[in-house]
Scaffold this motif. Structure first.
Motif, PDB file in Angstrom:
ATOM      1  N   ILE A 181       0.834  -1.210   0.000  1.00  0.00           N
ATOM      2  CA  ILE A 181       0.000   0.000   0.000  1.00  0.00           C
ATOM      3  C   ILE A 181       0.864   1.255   0.000  1.00  0.00           C
ATOM      4  O   ILE A 181       0.623   2.196  -0.772  1.00  0.00           O
ATOM      5  CB  ILE A 181      -0.945  -0.006   1.219  1.00  0.00           C
ATOM      6  N   GLU A 182       1.877   1.262   0.855  1.00  0.00           N
ATOM      7  CA  GLU A 182       2.749   2.443   0.946  1.00  0.00           C
ATOM      8  C   GLU A 182       3.471   2.701  -0.371  1.00  0.00           C
ATOM      9  O   GLU A 182       3.540   3.844  -0.845  1.00  0.00           O
ATOM     10  CB  GLU A 182       3.767   2.248   2.072  1.00  0.00           C
ATOM     11  N   THR A 183       3.992   1.645  -0.985  1.00  0.00           N
ATOM     12  CA  THR A 183       4.751   1.809  -2.231  1.00  0.00           C
ATOM     13  C   THR A 183       3.856   2.253  -3.380  1.00  0.00           C
ATOM     14  O   THR A 183       4.204   3.173  -4.134  1.00  0.00           O
ATOM     15  CB  THR A 183       5.458   0.492  -2.602  1.00  0.00           C
ATOM     16  N   LEU A 184       2.702   1.624  -3.528  1.00  0.00           N
ATOM     17  CA  LEU A 184       1.819   1.975  -4.639  1.00  0.00           C
ATOM     18  C   LEU A 184       1.244   3.381  -4.491  1.00  0.00           C
ATOM     19  O   LEU A 184       0.973   4.056  -5.487  1.00  0.00           O
ATOM     20  CB  LEU A 184       0.691   0.946  -4.762  1.00  0.00           C
ATOM     21  N   ASN A 185       1.068   3.816  -3.262  1.00  0.00           N
ATOM     22  CA  ASN A 185       0.555   5.172  -3.032  1.00  0.00           C
ATOM     23  C   ASN A 185       1.631   6.245  -3.182  1.00  0.00           C
ATOM     24  O   ASN A 185       1.304   7.431  -3.294  1.00  0.00           O
ATOM     25  CB  ASN A 185      -0.065   5.278  -1.634  1.00  0.00           C
ATOM     26  N   SER A 186       2.887   5.837  -3.174  1.00  0.00           N
ATOM     27  CA  SER A 186       3.971   6.818  -3.233  1.00  0.00           C
ATOM     28  C   SER A 186       4.753   6.768  -4.544  1.00  0.00           C
ATOM     29  O   SER A 186       5.859   7.305  -4.633  1.00  0.00           O
ATOM     30  CB  SER A 186       4.934   6.601  -2.057  1.00  0.00           C
ATOM     31  N   LEU A 187       4.193   6.117  -5.563  1.00  0.00           N
ATOM     32  CA  LEU A 187       4.869   6.081  -6.862  1.00  0.00           C
ATOM     33  C   LEU A 187       5.055   7.496  -7.404  1.00  0.00           C
ATOM     34  O   LEU A 187       4.181   8.354  -7.258  1.00  0.00           O
ATOM     35  CB  LEU A 187       4.043   5.266  -7.862  1.00  0.00           C
ATOM     36  N   ASP A 188       6.190   7.724  -8.023  1.00  0.00           N
ATOM     37  CA  ASP A 188       6.459   9.011  -8.674  1.00  0.00           C
ATOM     38  C   ASP A 188       5.773   8.977 -10.041  1.00  0.00           C
ATOM     39  O   ASP A 188       6.320   8.450 -11.011  1.00  0.00           O
ATOM     40  CB  ASP A 188       7.971   9.201  -8.823  1.00  0.00           C
TER      41      ASP A 188
ATOM     42  N   ASP B 114      -4.864   0.801  -8.861  1.00  0.00           N
ATOM     43  CA  ASP B 114      -6.085   1.151  -8.136  1.00  0.00           C
ATOM     44  C   ASP B 114      -6.891  -0.092  -7.768  1.00  0.00           C
ATOM     45  O   ASP B 114      -7.506  -0.148  -6.696  1.00  0.00           O
ATOM     46  CB  ASP B 114      -6.944   2.100  -8.977  1.00  0.00           C
ATOM     47  N   MET B 115      -6.884  -1.094  -8.647  1.00  0.00           N
ATOM     48  CA  MET B 115      -7.607  -2.327  -8.343  1.00  0.00           C
ATOM     49  C   MET B 115      -6.995  -3.018  -7.130  1.00  0.00           C
ATOM     50  O   MET B 115      -7.712  -3.489  -6.234  1.00  0.00           O
ATOM     51  CB  MET B 115      -7.584  -3.273  -9.538  1.00  0.00           C
ATOM     52  N   VAL B 116      -5.661  -3.085  -7.092  1.00  0.00           N
ATOM     53  CA  VAL B 116      -4.981  -3.709  -5.954  1.00  0.00           C
ATOM     54  C   VAL B 116      -5.289  -2.944  -4.670  1.00  0.00           C
ATOM     55  O   VAL B 116      -5.642  -3.535  -3.644  1.00  0.00           O
ATOM     56  CB  VAL B 116      -3.456  -3.774  -6.188  1.00  0.00           C
ATOM     57  N   LEU B 117      -5.185  -1.630  -4.722  1.00  0.00           N
ATOM     58  CA  LEU B 117      -5.433  -0.812  -3.536  1.00  0.00           C
ATOM     59  C   LEU B 117      -6.885  -0.912  -3.072  1.00  0.00           C
ATOM     60  O   LEU B 117      -7.164  -0.886  -1.871  1.00  0.00           O
ATOM     61  CB  LEU B 117      -5.071   0.647  -3.814  1.00  0.00           C
ATOM     62  N   ASP B 118      -7.805  -1.036  -4.017  1.00  0.00           N
ATOM     63  CA  ASP B 118      -9.225  -1.138  -3.666  1.00  0.00           C
ATOM     64  C   ASP B 118      -9.562  -2.479  -3.012  1.00  0.00           C
ATOM     65  O   ASP B 118     -10.411  -2.547  -2.115  1.00  0.00           O
ATOM     66  CB  ASP B 118     -10.102  -0.962  -4.913  1.00  0.00           C
ATOM     67  N   GLU B 119      -8.906  -3.545  -3.466  1.00  0.00           N
ATOM     68  CA  GLU B 119      -9.300  -4.887  -3.043  1.00  0.00           C
ATOM     69  C   GLU B 119      -8.435  -5.495  -1.951  1.00  0.00           C
ATOM     70  O   GLU B 119      -8.830  -6.482  -1.323  1.00  0.00           O
ATOM     71  CB  GLU B 119      -9.320  -5.823  -4.259  1.00  0.00           C
ATOM     72  N   ILE B 120      -7.266  -4.921  -1.706  1.00  0.00           N
ATOM     73  CA  ILE B 120      -6.337  -5.551  -0.769  1.00  0.00           C
ATOM     74  C   ILE B 120      -6.872  -5.552   0.665  1.00  0.00           C
ATOM     75  O   ILE B 120      -6.534  -6.425   1.467  1.00  0.00           O
ATOM     76  CB  ILE B 120      -4.950  -4.872  -0.840  1.00  0.00           C
TER      77      ILE B 120
END
Length: 228
Positions: free
Chosen positions: A74-81, A102-108
């Motif tokens: 979650i931290e890495t995907l939310n902080s991508l440049d 977004d799919m991963v973040l929504d479903e994780i």
């Protein structure tokens, strides 16, 4: 870039299934795959995004996710440049990556969290794996008395890895032997029975959820009541 982008997703999934084919648990296979691609993610923002999205996608198919892995993804995907990601990808790739992210973040958040530090087969996965293997050898071996030896040999690593795996393997094995009325050495049965009788549920700690502990305790009581 398109070729590298697609092939990296494919290579990550292929490596994961290679580990699965080595009879690893879901948790162990994804941990080994992630370790194998640790250096890849540092090559660029595209590589980082693909590796973490692929890892997240695989976790979406699992029964549980290790809490530290969830936090890291979650931290890495939310902080991508995202500016750098646009430079490294085509417009279509960029759009696709964001949609997958977004799919991963929504479903994780829908995956139950595993707080145990042990990489292992989870409760129902372990039970299914034993049943599947039992079904294979039951139809293959002529001497049914060899079944206990073959099952314990197949799951030797799991039985020495964690207490939860060990007890689930042996409980499931006894259930199957009883269900199919398999004639085996009485001494072997007594060894399995003794181990279940001495098992203390509290010793598994966070390796099993409270519901799994309850289910296992019921199964153990039931199987012990059927062994004379």
């Amino acid at each position: 870039m398109k070729r590298n982008y697609e092939s990296l997703f494919g290579a990550f999934y292929e490596r994961y299934f290679d580990f699965k084919n080595e009879k690893m648990s879901d948790a162990e296979a994804i941990a080994c795959t992630t370790d194998a691609y640790f250096g890849v993610q540092s090559r660029g923002e595209m590589e980082k995004a693909v590796v973490y999205i692929a890892e997240g996608n695989i976790y979406l198919t699992h029964s549980k996710i290790f809490f530290k892995a969830k936090e890291r993804i979650i931290e890495t995907l939310n902080s991508l440049d995202l500016d750098q990601l646009q430079v490294e990808t085509t417009p279509d790739e960029y759009k696709d990556i964001l949609e997958r992210r977004d799919m991963v973040l929504d479903e994780i958040d829908n995956i139950p969290v595993d707080y145990s530090p042990y990489t292992r087969w989870h409760y129902y996965e372990m039970e299914k794996e034993v049943k599947d293997y039992f079904g294979i050898i039951y139809n293959e071996v002529k001497n049914k008395s060899e079944i206990i030896e073959k099952v314990l040999e197949r799951f030797e690593r799991e039985c020495t890895n964690t207490l939860s795996e060990n007890i689930v393997v042996k409980t499931t094995l006894l259930e199957l032997l009883i269900r199919y009325s398999v004639m085996v050495d009485e001494e072997d049965i007594m060894k399995l029975r003794s181990e279940l009788e001495q098992f203390e549920l509290g010793e598994v700690g966070q390796q099993l959820s409270e519901f799994e502990k309850l289910d296992l305790s019921i199964r153990i009581k039931d199987v012990l009541s059927k062994i004379i």
